[in-house]
Design a protein around this motif. Sequence first.
Motif, mmCIF file in Angstrom:
data_model
loop_
_atom_site.group_PDB
_atom_site.id
_atom_site.type_symbol
_atom_site.label_atom_id
_atom_site.label_comp_id
_atom_site.label_asym_id
_atom_site.label_seq_id
_atom_site.Cartn_x
_atom_site.Cartn_y
_atom_site.Cartn_z
ATOM 1 N N ALA A 116 1.306 74.866 25.227
ATOM 2 C CA ALA A 116 1.610 76.277 24.981
ATOM 3 C C ALA A 116 3.122 76.448 25.118
ATOM 4 O O ALA A 116 3.675 76.216 26.189
ATOM 5 C CB ALA A 116 0.882 77.162 25.978
ATOM 6 N N ASP A 123 -2.236 85.513 24.296
ATOM 7 C CA ASP A 123 -1.583 85.621 25.588
ATOM 8 C C ASP A 123 -1.363 84.231 26.184
ATOM 9 O O ASP A 123 -2.182 83.325 25.997
ATOM 10 C CB ASP A 123 -2.418 86.472 26.544
ATOM 11 N N PHE A 124 -0.277 84.087 26.946
ATOM 12 C CA PHE A 124 0.178 82.752 27.339
ATOM 13 C C PHE A 124 -0.850 82.014 28.194
ATOM 14 O O PHE A 124 -1.161 80.847 27.936
ATOM 15 C CB PHE A 124 1.507 82.858 28.090
ATOM 16 N N LYS A 149 3.799 90.083 17.544
ATOM 17 C CA LYS A 149 2.771 89.048 17.573
ATOM 18 C C LYS A 149 2.658 88.301 16.250
ATOM 19 O O LYS A 149 2.020 87.248 16.181
ATOM 20 C CB LYS A 149 1.423 89.666 17.936
ATOM 21 N N ALA A 183 6.589 78.818 24.789
ATOM 22 C CA ALA A 183 7.059 80.200 24.809
ATOM 23 C C ALA A 183 8.575 80.229 24.925
ATOM 24 O O ALA A 183 9.190 79.364 25.551
ATOM 25 C CB ALA A 183 6.437 80.957 25.981
ATOM 26 N N TRP A 226 3.449 80.871 21.520
ATOM 27 C CA TRP A 226 3.272 82.208 22.091
ATOM 28 C C TRP A 226 4.362 83.127 21.543
ATOM 29 O O TRP A 226 5.499 82.675 21.355
ATOM 30 C CB TRP A 226 3.402 82.116 23.626
ATOM 31 N N PRO A 227 4.041 84.396 21.268
ATOM 32 C CA PRO A 227 2.769 85.093 21.458
ATOM 33 C C PRO A 227 1.863 85.081 20.236
ATOM 34 O O PRO A 227 0.861 85.796 20.206
ATOM 35 C CB PRO A 227 3.233 86.510 21.769
ATOM 36 N N ASP A 285 2.072 87.946 30.779
ATOM 37 C CA ASP A 285 1.997 86.870 29.781
ATOM 38 C C ASP A 285 1.705 87.420 28.399
ATOM 39 O O ASP A 285 1.436 86.678 27.463
ATOM 40 C CB ASP A 285 0.937 85.845 30.166
#
Length: 317
Positions: A205, A194-195, A300, A207, A189-190, A291
Amino acid sequence: MADTRILAAHADWSASAGKRWVCHACKRDDIWHASAPYPVGDPTRFLPHLQQTALGAPIALGVDFPLGLPRAYAQLHIQQPDFPSFLRSLSLTARFFDVCGTLDDVSADRPFYPQRGQKGMTRNAHATALGFQNALALSRACDRATAERPAGAPLFWTLGANQSGKAAIAAWRDLLLPALAAGTPLLLWPFAGDFRALLQPGHIAMAETYPAQALRLLGLKLHGSKRRQPDRAFLAPALLRHMQNASVQPDTDLQRAVENGFGARPDGEDQFDSVLGLLNVITVVDGHAADSVPDDPDLKTWEGWVLGQTALPRPYP
Protein backbone atom coordinates in the motif's frame (compact mmCIF):
# COMPACT_ATOMS: atom_id res chain seq x y z
CA MET A 1 -3.97 -5.38 13.93
CA ALA A 2 -2.12 -5.58 17.22
CA ASP A 3 -0.51 -8.98 16.67
CA THR A 4 -0.25 -8.92 12.89
CA ARG A 5 3.13 -8.58 11.24
CA ILE A 6 3.32 -5.43 9.15
CA LEU A 7 6.26 -3.78 7.44
CA ALA A 8 6.10 0.01 7.44
CA ALA A 9 8.56 2.00 5.34
CA HIS A 10 9.14 5.46 4.01
CA ALA A 11 11.24 6.52 1.04
CA ASP A 12 12.55 10.06 0.86
CA TRP A 13 12.73 10.50 -2.91
CA SER A 14 14.67 12.87 -5.13
CA ALA A 15 15.63 13.30 -8.76
CA SER A 16 19.17 12.66 -7.52
CA ALA A 17 19.80 8.98 -6.75
CA GLY A 18 22.24 9.87 -3.96
CA LYS A 19 19.50 11.67 -2.04
CA ARG A 20 17.05 8.76 -1.92
CA TRP A 21 16.87 7.15 1.51
CA VAL A 22 14.48 4.66 3.06
CA CYS A 23 13.73 3.76 6.67
CA HIS A 24 11.61 0.77 7.67
CA ALA A 25 10.18 -0.91 10.75
CA CYS A 26 8.57 -4.31 11.28
CA LYS A 27 5.69 -4.64 13.75
CA ARG A 28 5.77 -7.76 15.92
CA ASP A 29 3.70 -8.24 19.08
CA ASP A 30 2.69 -4.58 19.32
CA ILE A 31 6.28 -3.30 18.95
CA TRP A 32 7.67 -1.59 15.86
CA HIS A 33 11.30 -2.63 15.40
CA ALA A 34 12.88 0.20 13.40
CA SER A 35 16.16 0.15 11.49
CA ALA A 36 18.48 2.99 10.49
CA PRO A 37 17.95 4.68 7.09
CA TYR A 38 19.75 3.21 4.10
CA PRO A 39 20.03 4.20 0.39
CA VAL A 40 17.17 3.19 -1.88
CA GLY A 41 19.58 1.99 -4.56
CA ASP A 42 18.31 0.63 -7.87
CA PRO A 43 14.66 1.78 -8.16
CA THR A 44 13.67 -1.43 -9.95
CA ARG A 45 14.95 -3.47 -7.01
CA PHE A 46 13.49 -1.31 -4.26
CA LEU A 47 10.00 -2.78 -4.03
CA PRO A 48 11.22 -6.40 -4.42
CA HIS A 49 13.65 -5.71 -1.56
CA LEU A 50 10.78 -4.57 0.67
CA GLN A 51 8.80 -7.66 -0.30
CA GLN A 52 11.70 -9.91 0.65
CA THR A 53 12.02 -8.09 3.97
CA ALA A 54 8.28 -8.34 4.69
CA LEU A 55 8.14 -12.12 4.13
CA GLY A 56 4.57 -11.92 2.87
CA ALA A 57 3.34 -9.41 5.45
CA PRO A 58 1.46 -6.29 4.32
CA ILE A 59 3.71 -3.36 3.42
CA ALA A 60 2.68 0.19 4.33
CA LEU A 61 4.91 2.43 2.22
CA GLY A 62 5.05 6.22 2.35
CA VAL A 63 6.77 8.22 -0.40
CA ASP A 64 7.36 11.94 -0.65
CA PHE A 65 6.75 12.28 -4.37
CA PRO A 66 3.40 13.19 -5.96
CA LEU A 67 0.80 10.50 -6.52
CA GLY A 68 -1.89 12.13 -8.61
CA LEU A 69 -2.63 14.76 -11.25
CA PRO A 70 -4.21 18.23 -11.04
CA ARG A 71 -7.94 17.94 -11.66
CA ALA A 72 -7.82 20.65 -14.34
CA TYR A 73 -5.28 18.62 -16.33
CA ALA A 74 -7.33 15.43 -15.95
CA GLN A 75 -10.57 17.12 -16.98
CA LEU A 76 -9.06 18.70 -20.08
CA HIS A 77 -6.59 16.14 -21.32
CA ILE A 78 -7.10 12.60 -19.94
CA GLN A 79 -9.33 9.85 -21.31
CA GLN A 80 -8.63 7.21 -18.63
CA PRO A 81 -11.04 6.94 -15.67
CA ASP A 82 -8.52 7.61 -12.88
CA PHE A 83 -4.88 8.26 -12.01
CA PRO A 84 -3.78 4.60 -11.68
CA SER A 85 -5.25 3.85 -15.11
CA PHE A 86 -3.48 6.87 -16.57
CA LEU A 87 -0.20 5.76 -15.01
CA ARG A 88 -0.54 2.29 -16.49
CA SER A 89 -1.19 3.84 -19.91
CA LEU A 90 2.22 5.51 -19.94
CA SER A 91 5.33 3.81 -21.28
CA LEU A 92 8.94 4.13 -20.19
CA THR A 93 9.67 6.02 -23.41
CA ALA A 94 6.66 8.33 -23.23
CA ARG A 95 7.28 11.94 -24.26
CA PHE A 96 5.27 12.81 -21.18
CA PHE A 97 8.50 12.70 -19.15
CA ASP A 98 10.49 15.03 -21.45
CA VAL A 99 10.79 18.40 -19.69
CA CYS A 100 9.95 21.26 -22.05
CA GLY A 101 12.58 23.87 -22.83
CA THR A 102 10.13 26.53 -23.99
CA LEU A 103 6.42 27.28 -23.61
CA ASP A 104 5.96 26.42 -27.27
CA ASP A 105 6.87 22.83 -26.39
CA VAL A 106 4.32 22.54 -23.58
CA SER A 107 1.33 20.34 -24.38
CA ALA A 108 -0.91 17.71 -22.80
CA ASP A 109 1.65 15.09 -23.85
CA ARG A 110 4.56 17.10 -22.41
CA PRO A 111 3.33 19.07 -19.37
CA PHE A 112 6.58 19.34 -17.38
CA TYR A 113 8.33 22.73 -17.59
CA PRO A 114 10.93 24.34 -17.62
CA GLN A 115 14.35 22.82 -18.27
CA ARG A 116 16.10 25.95 -16.96
CA GLY A 117 15.35 29.45 -15.76
CA GLN A 118 14.50 32.06 -18.37
CA LYS A 119 13.71 35.75 -18.16
CA GLY A 120 10.01 36.50 -17.94
CA MET A 121 9.05 32.90 -17.20
CA THR A 122 5.92 32.58 -15.02
CA ARG A 123 3.61 29.87 -13.76
CA ASN A 124 0.68 31.78 -15.24
CA ALA A 125 2.21 31.38 -18.69
CA HIS A 126 2.76 27.68 -18.01
CA ALA A 127 -0.89 27.32 -16.97
CA THR A 128 -2.07 29.12 -20.10
CA ALA A 129 0.01 26.78 -22.28
CA LEU A 130 -1.83 23.83 -20.71
CA GLY A 131 -5.23 25.45 -21.27
CA PHE A 132 -5.84 26.39 -17.61
CA GLN A 133 -7.51 29.60 -16.47
CA ASN A 134 -4.74 30.51 -14.02
CA ALA A 135 -1.67 29.22 -12.21
CA LEU A 136 -3.74 27.91 -9.30
CA ALA A 137 -5.04 25.17 -11.58
CA LEU A 138 -1.51 23.75 -11.81
CA SER A 139 -1.75 22.65 -8.17
CA ARG A 140 -3.58 19.71 -6.71
CA ALA A 141 -5.63 20.46 -3.59
CA CYS A 142 -2.98 18.80 -1.41
CA ASP A 143 -0.24 20.99 -2.92
CA ARG A 144 -1.89 24.17 -1.63
CA ALA A 145 -1.12 25.91 1.65
CA THR A 146 -3.12 25.10 4.76
CA ALA A 147 -3.32 26.81 8.15
CA GLU A 148 -0.66 24.32 9.30
CA ARG A 149 1.93 24.42 6.51
CA PRO A 150 3.04 26.36 3.42
CA ALA A 151 2.22 25.34 -0.12
CA GLY A 152 4.15 22.75 -2.05
CA ALA A 153 5.17 23.26 -5.66
CA PRO A 154 2.83 22.31 -8.53
CA LEU A 155 3.40 18.83 -9.97
CA PHE A 156 4.50 19.88 -13.46
CA TRP A 157 6.89 22.66 -12.35
CA THR A 158 10.56 21.58 -12.49
CA LEU A 159 12.53 24.66 -11.46
CA GLY A 160 13.96 25.73 -8.11
CA ALA A 161 14.57 24.15 -4.72
CA ASN A 162 10.84 23.97 -3.92
CA GLN A 163 9.80 21.80 -6.85
CA SER A 164 8.61 18.22 -7.05
CA GLY A 165 8.35 17.74 -10.80
CA LYS A 166 11.76 16.13 -11.32
CA ALA A 167 11.24 13.75 -8.38
CA ALA A 168 7.84 12.77 -9.81
CA ILE A 169 9.39 12.05 -13.21
CA ALA A 170 12.13 9.91 -11.66
CA ALA A 171 9.67 8.03 -9.43
CA TRP A 172 6.93 7.40 -11.97
CA ARG A 173 9.30 6.46 -14.80
CA ASP A 174 11.94 4.51 -12.87
CA LEU A 175 9.96 3.03 -9.96
CA LEU A 176 6.21 2.85 -10.58
CA LEU A 177 6.04 1.97 -14.28
CA PRO A 178 8.52 -0.94 -14.05
CA ALA A 179 6.72 -2.20 -10.93
CA LEU A 180 3.32 -2.11 -12.62
CA ALA A 181 4.73 -3.76 -15.75
CA ALA A 182 6.18 -6.53 -13.57
CA GLY A 183 2.82 -7.19 -11.93
CA THR A 184 3.89 -5.99 -8.49
CA PRO A 185 0.85 -6.09 -6.14
CA LEU A 186 0.86 -2.33 -5.65
CA LEU A 187 -2.18 -0.48 -4.26
CA LEU A 188 -2.08 3.31 -4.57
CA TRP A 189 -3.80 5.33 -1.85
CA PRO A 190 -6.34 6.91 -1.86
CA PHE A 191 -7.39 5.67 -5.28
CA ALA A 192 -7.73 2.04 -4.13
CA GLY A 193 -9.46 2.83 -0.82
CA ASP A 194 -8.70 3.83 2.75
CA PHE A 195 -5.09 3.14 3.71
CA ARG A 196 -5.56 0.62 6.52
CA ALA A 197 -7.97 -1.39 4.34
CA LEU A 198 -5.18 -1.76 1.76
CA LEU A 199 -2.85 -3.56 4.19
CA GLN A 200 -3.35 -7.00 2.69
CA PRO A 201 -0.81 -9.84 2.95
CA GLY A 202 1.60 -9.83 0.04
CA HIS A 203 0.55 -6.33 -1.10
CA ILE A 204 2.21 -2.92 -1.00
CA ALA A 205 0.00 0.00 0.00
CA MET A 206 1.71 3.19 -1.21
CA ALA A 207 0.74 6.68 -0.01
CA GLU A 208 2.09 10.17 -0.55
CA THR A 209 3.56 11.97 2.45
CA TYR A 210 4.94 15.45 3.06
CA PRO A 211 7.81 15.91 5.57
CA ALA A 212 6.56 19.27 6.87
CA GLN A 213 3.15 17.71 7.46
CA ALA A 214 4.77 14.72 9.20
CA LEU A 215 6.41 16.95 11.82
CA ARG A 216 3.05 18.47 12.72
CA LEU A 217 1.30 15.11 12.74
CA LEU A 218 3.88 13.82 15.23
CA GLY A 219 3.53 16.91 17.42
CA LEU A 220 7.18 17.88 16.89
CA LYS A 221 8.65 21.31 16.20
CA LEU A 222 12.02 21.76 14.51
CA HIS A 223 13.86 24.87 15.66
CA GLY A 224 16.04 26.04 12.80
CA SER A 225 16.54 24.13 9.57
CA LYS A 226 16.46 20.44 8.80
CA ARG A 227 19.51 21.07 6.60
CA ARG A 228 21.62 21.74 9.72
CA GLN A 229 22.97 18.82 11.75
CA PRO A 230 22.87 20.74 15.09
CA ASP A 231 19.20 21.61 14.56
CA ARG A 232 18.34 17.98 13.76
CA ALA A 233 20.31 16.81 16.81
CA PHE A 234 18.48 19.32 19.03
CA LEU A 235 15.22 17.57 18.12
CA ALA A 236 16.63 14.13 19.07
CA PRO A 237 15.24 13.91 22.65
CA ALA A 238 11.72 14.78 21.49
CA LEU A 239 11.98 12.42 18.52
CA LEU A 240 13.13 9.52 20.72
CA ARG A 241 10.36 10.25 23.24
CA HIS A 242 7.82 10.08 20.43
CA MET A 243 9.24 6.72 19.35
CA GLN A 244 8.95 5.38 22.90
CA ASN A 245 5.36 6.59 23.22
CA ALA A 246 4.50 5.10 19.82
CA SER A 247 6.02 1.69 20.70
CA VAL A 248 8.78 2.18 18.12
CA GLN A 249 12.02 0.53 19.19
CA PRO A 250 15.01 1.89 17.23
CA ASP A 251 17.97 -0.38 16.66
CA THR A 252 21.39 0.78 17.84
CA ASP A 253 22.30 2.38 14.51
CA LEU A 254 19.04 4.32 14.30
CA GLN A 255 19.36 5.50 17.91
CA ARG A 256 22.86 6.80 17.21
CA ALA A 257 21.78 8.45 13.96
CA VAL A 258 18.96 10.31 15.70
CA GLU A 259 21.20 11.45 18.58
CA ASN A 260 23.86 12.58 16.10
CA GLY A 261 21.43 14.57 13.97
CA PHE A 262 21.97 12.09 11.11
CA GLY A 263 25.54 13.23 10.55
CA ALA A 264 27.17 16.18 8.86
CA ARG A 265 26.85 15.01 5.24
CA PRO A 266 24.34 16.72 2.94
CA ASP A 267 22.19 13.58 2.85
CA GLY A 268 21.57 13.90 6.61
CA GLU A 269 18.38 15.83 5.90
CA ASP A 270 17.18 13.05 3.59
CA GLN A 271 17.77 10.41 6.26
CA PHE A 272 15.98 12.64 8.77
CA ASP A 273 12.99 12.99 6.43
CA SER A 274 12.85 9.23 5.88
CA VAL A 275 12.51 8.67 9.64
CA LEU A 276 9.83 11.36 10.00
CA GLY A 277 7.95 9.79 7.10
CA LEU A 278 8.19 6.33 8.66
CA LEU A 279 6.72 7.62 11.92
CA ASN A 280 3.97 9.33 9.92
CA VAL A 281 3.08 6.00 8.29
CA ILE A 282 3.16 4.17 11.64
CA THR A 283 0.87 6.78 13.21
CA VAL A 284 -1.73 6.18 10.50
CA VAL A 285 -1.35 2.38 10.50
CA ASP A 286 -1.87 2.29 14.28
CA GLY A 287 -5.07 4.30 13.92
CA HIS A 288 -3.87 7.53 15.53
CA ALA A 289 -4.38 9.64 12.39
CA ALA A 290 -6.82 9.64 9.49
CA ASP A 291 -6.32 7.12 6.69
CA SER A 292 -9.09 8.60 4.52
CA VAL A 293 -9.45 11.80 2.50
CA PRO A 294 -11.96 14.69 2.45
CA ASP A 295 -15.27 13.99 0.73
CA ASP A 296 -14.25 15.08 -2.76
CA PRO A 297 -14.48 12.63 -5.69
CA ASP A 298 -11.59 14.29 -7.54
CA LEU A 299 -9.21 13.46 -4.67
CA LYS A 300 -10.03 9.74 -4.88
CA THR A 301 -10.00 9.68 -8.66
CA TRP A 302 -7.27 12.07 -9.80
CA GLU A 303 -5.47 14.27 -7.33
CA GLY A 304 -4.64 12.07 -4.35
CA TRP A 305 -3.93 13.41 -0.87
CA VAL A 306 -1.24 13.55 1.83
CA LEU A 307 -1.37 10.68 4.31
CA GLY A 308 -2.61 11.82 7.70
CA GLN A 309 -3.50 15.36 6.62
CA THR A 310 -6.81 16.72 7.88
CA ALA A 311 -6.37 20.48 7.32
CA LEU A 312 -8.06 21.68 4.13
CA PRO A 313 -6.13 23.92 1.71
CA ARG A 314 -6.89 27.56 1.14
CA PRO A 315 -8.50 28.07 -1.30
CA TYR A 316 -10.15 24.71 -1.72
CA PRO A 317 -10.99 23.78 -5.33
